[in-house]
Design a protein around this motif. Structure first.
Motif, PDB file in Angstrom:
ATOM      1  N   LEU A  44       9.075  -8.981 -20.616  1.00  0.00           N
ATOM      2  CA  LEU A  44      10.702  -8.672 -20.238  1.00  0.00           C
ATOM      3  C   LEU A  44      11.240  -8.004 -21.393  1.00  0.00           C
ATOM      4  N   THR A  45      10.794  -8.005 -22.722  1.00  0.00           N
ATOM      5  CA  THR A  45      11.447  -7.361 -23.854  1.00  0.00           C
ATOM      6  C   THR A  45      10.994  -6.323 -24.358  1.00  0.00           C
ATOM      7  N   LEU A  46       9.656  -5.715 -24.031  1.00  0.00           N
ATOM      8  CA  LEU A  46       8.825  -4.764 -24.783  1.00  0.00           C
ATOM      9  C   LEU A  46       9.612  -3.444 -24.851  1.00  0.00           C
ATOM     10  N   ASP A  47      10.019  -3.206 -23.621  1.00  0.00           N
ATOM     11  CA  ASP A  47      10.789  -2.037 -23.395  1.00  0.00           C
ATOM     12  C   ASP A  47      12.150  -1.776 -23.057  1.00  0.00           C
ATOM     13  N   VAL A  48      12.794  -2.945 -23.671  1.00  0.00           N
ATOM     14  CA  VAL A  48      14.221  -3.299 -23.203  1.00  0.00           C
ATOM     15  C   VAL A  48      14.932  -3.572 -24.610  1.00  0.00           C
ATOM     16  N   PRO A  49      15.660  -2.707 -25.173  1.00  0.00           N
ATOM     17  CA  PRO A  49      16.258  -1.566 -24.632  1.00  0.00           C
ATOM     18  C   PRO A  49      15.103  -0.430 -24.679  1.00  0.00           C
ATOM     19  N   GLY A  50      15.246   0.724 -24.085  1.00  0.00           N
ATOM     20  CA  GLY A  50      14.196   1.501 -23.986  1.00  0.00           C
ATOM     21  C   GLY A  50      13.646   1.998 -25.418  1.00  0.00           C
ATOM     22  N   ARG A  51      12.330   1.959 -25.601  1.00  0.00           N
ATOM     23  CA  ARG A  51      11.410   2.392 -26.791  1.00  0.00           C
ATOM     24  C   ARG A  51      10.295   3.330 -26.217  1.00  0.00           C
ATOM     25  N   ALA A  52      10.408   3.909 -25.216  1.00  0.00           N
ATOM     26  CA  ALA A  52       9.396   4.573 -24.821  1.00  0.00           C
ATOM     27  C   ALA A  52       8.025   3.896 -24.497  1.00  0.00           C
ATOM     28  N   LEU A  53       8.113   2.546 -24.402  1.00  0.00           N
ATOM     29  CA  LEU A  53       6.915   1.625 -24.078  1.00  0.00           C
ATOM     30  C   LEU A  53       6.817   1.286 -22.561  1.00  0.00           C
ATOM     31  N   GLY A  54       6.282   2.298 -21.797  1.00  0.00           N
ATOM     32  CA  GLY A  54       6.238   2.021 -20.704  1.00  0.00           C
ATOM     33  C   GLY A  54       4.888   1.253 -20.047  1.00  0.00           C
ATOM     34  N   ARG A  55       4.479   1.546 -18.760  1.00  0.00           N
ATOM     35  CA  ARG A  55       3.415   0.572 -18.259  1.00  0.00           C
ATOM     36  C   ARG A  55       2.063   1.035 -19.008  1.00  0.00           C
ATOM     37  N   GLN A  56       1.848   2.233 -19.513  1.00  0.00           N
ATOM     38  CA  GLN A  56       0.739   2.700 -20.202  1.00  0.00           C
ATOM     39  C   GLN A  56       0.551   1.994 -21.581  1.00  0.00           C
ATOM     40  N   ALA A  57       1.804   1.577 -22.280  1.00  0.00           N
ATOM     41  CA  ALA A  57       1.843   0.972 -23.353  1.00  0.00           C
ATOM     42  C   ALA A  57       1.528  -0.408 -23.449  1.00  0.00           C
TER      43      ALA A  57
END
Length: 591
Positions: free
Chosen positions: A191-204
């Motif tokens: 829930l926190t890896l890509d919030v706020p946006g860090r260009a860490l989507g599903r592939q990351a």
């Protein structure tokens, strides 16, 4: 009769006080009704992937499995509806996820309460299984429970944020605080890896998940291990260049750095109320960065920040009053004996108590009324690339089956186009063009204009024959007695042609008269003065003359005094000597 909320809080407090007796970690966190449903959704999707090949699940299947799961764990009579296929595997996957994440659900808390309660101090059963079932399914009236989705005081002012947005924002706040208490919680990382946006989507997230599975660790430990190896590891300990996580090193570093900042606040601020307010403010600043005040996310973050700050201060006051009496009743994780900074290790213990009490209250929040808002893949955009849907994050991206999407002809043509040299645009160059980095010349230009080092030379070249003005005693009259030879630059192959014609080899240096005279003139050169002059010139030429492989020198102009009738013969005058290295420099500029 006490309200249901008070009895549930007593249930959780007793569990928190006595949990070290049955659990390996004292920082085990509790999943509420919404968290239990999200974990169950992931378990069903994982089983469907193993047997059907698709990481998907419908909402009806989740609701059906949810009801059967509660009846089974609470030991209630089974419902009449049929169970899902592979239901036993679903329950096994659900329990495995909870154990791997160092978490428990409310049903486990009720089961362990019967073992942990003190016979004389604690009630036998504060909450019955039927009451807990009705609470988890949302079929009973709630009293005395915190509700994060409804304002505590009625207000006629319309709020710009929706209930779904506020619920998602509050979940992110609590997930960050949860990672400060329990770093093994994979749901909080998702829930926190890509919030706020860090260009860490599903592939990351998929790459992180695979790295954690291969190392048999949690998601957070996989991320921090990779980032620490990049930052602190030497050449022999750094991750390999083929590591998939290297593509996301910037985003992962930002994530770890943000959590390090939160850990620093947790360890340095001794007052739990101030520390909790700073933690919530730091999370809020990261979420609303770059957003206007009229944005729905901005309004939801502001409202959640205010509520959490107030609740943290209230919990701290309650714990201080309890500490002055009979104790807190909460036993957080004790600091390690080998901790380097003991002040930091002990400094955050009071704040950890407050955070754990806050997270336990969040687990007792009534379930979301609209299950579609909670479990659907269309979640509010909080700045990430893939949204905040947990099911979408845990679903691995589609892998190529190996078949080419284009025919062979097109693939070969595209490969040839890549190998073709690209035409270079002739752009206008400024007056500072001399400072530009010159591009390498093409191969044909290099071959057409070879350098002096590329000129073929033989190992033992023939001595160079120099022709200088020769004077014949018999035919010397006026200007006709002098003849000049062509310089070597005009006749580059003169030495080779002389060898083929059988010309006699003469010494490379000496008197110009001796070199230029024929066989008959050699007999007339028996004069002692002339012989001494020739010997001196021979020595001078040997000293200043180059080796056989020396590049051709520039033509020398010498004035020679010749013995003629009625005149005296003198030594050569006005002879110019070359400076050391002048011959090589001259040949270099000539080329």
């Amino acid at each position: 009769m006490e309200a249901l909320g008070d009895r549930l809080q007593l249930l959780v407090k007793t569990f928190r006080r006595e949990c070290p007796r049955v659990l390996e970690s004292e920082r085990t966190t509790v999943h509420g009704a919404d968290g239990m449903m999200m974990v169950l959704q992931l378990a069903i999707a994982e089983v469907n992937k193993q047997h059907r090949g698709e990481f998907k699940v419908s909402l009806s299947d989740v609701l059906m499995a949810w009801k059967h799961l509660l009846f089974g764990k609470l030991h209630l009579p089974a419902p009449d509806s049929a169970r899902l296929d592979n239901y036993d595997l679903i329950v096994e996957a659900y329990e495995s996820f909870l154990k791997h994440s160092n978490t428990v659900d409310l049903v486990d808390v009720l089961r362990m309460y019967k073992q942990l309660r003190q016979v004389n101090a604690d009630p036998e059963e504060p909450v019955s299984p039927i009451q807990l079932f009705e609470f988890l399914t949302g079929t009973m009236e709630f009293s005395g429970l915190p509700d994060s989705s409804v304002p505590s005081t009625p207000s006629s002012i319309s709020r710009p944020c929706s209930s779904q947005m506020k619920m998602a924002v509050r979940r992110v706040f609590c997930s960050y605080l949860n990672l400060l208490v329990n770093t093994k919680n994979d749901m909080a990382v998702a829930l926190t890896l890509d919030v706020p946006g860090r260009a860490l989507g599903r592939q990351a997230f998929t790459d992180v998940k695979h790295a954690a599975q291969s190392a048999n660790t949690s998601l957070f430990l996989a991320v921090t291990s990779f980032v620490r190896a990049i930052q602190l590891g030497g050449k022999g300990y750094a991750p390999a260049e083929s590591d998939p996580l290297r593509k996301h090193v910037k985003g992962l570093s930002d994530f770890v750095q943000f959590l390090d900042n939160l850990e620093e606040i947790l360890g340095e601020v001794p007052d739990p109320s101030v520390c909790g307010a700073k933690l919530v403010a730091a999370i809020r600043a990261a979420l609303v960065k770059g957003r206007s005040s009229g944005d729905a996310l901005y309004a939801a973050a502001e409202e959640t920040t205010k509520e959490l700050k107030e609740r943290i201060c209230q919990i701290h006051e309650i714990q201080k009053r309890a500490a002055s009496g009979s104790g807190t009743g909460i036993s957080p994780a004790r600091p390690r004996a080998y901790a380097v900074n003991h002040a930091t290790a002990f400094g955050g213990r009071d704040t950890v108590k407050v955070l754990m009490a806050l997270l336990d209250e969040e687990a007792l929040t009534p379930p979301c009324a609209n299950k579609a808002d909670l479990l659907s893949e269309e979640q509010p955009d909080l700045g990430g690339a893939e949204g905040t849907c947990v099911l979408t994050l845990f679903r691995s991206p589609e892998v190529s089956t190996g078949c080419s999407p284009q025919p062979l002809k097109n693939r070969v043509q595209s490969r040839l186009d890549l190998l073709k040299p690209k035409a270079k645009d002739k752009a206008m160059r400024s007056q500072f063009a001399c400072t530009y980095k010159e591009e390498e010349l093409p191969l044909n230009r290099v071959l057409e204009f070879p350098s002096s080092s590329q000129v073929p030379t033989c190992v033992h070249p023939a001595p160079k024959v120099r022709t200088t003005p020769a004077v014949d005693e018999e035919s010397c009259s006026g200007a006709e007695g002098r003849s000049t030879a062509k310089p070597p630059s005009e006749c580059p192959n003169k030495e080779q042609s002389g060898i083929q014609q059988g010309a006699a080899l003469k010494p490379r240096s000496g008197n110009a008269l001796t070199r230029g005279a024929g066989p008959g003139d050699g007999q007339k050169a028996g004069d002692n003065t002339q012989s001494k002059g020739n010997k001196r010139k021979q020595v001078d030429s040997d000293q200043h003359g180059g080796s056989e492989n020396r590049p051709p020198e520039k033509k020398r102009t010498t004035s020679v005094s010749v013995k003629v009738p009625g005149k005296k013969v003198g030594k050569a005058a006005g002879k110019k000597k070359l400076i050391s290295g002048q011959g090589k420099l001259t040949s270099f500029f000539r080329v």
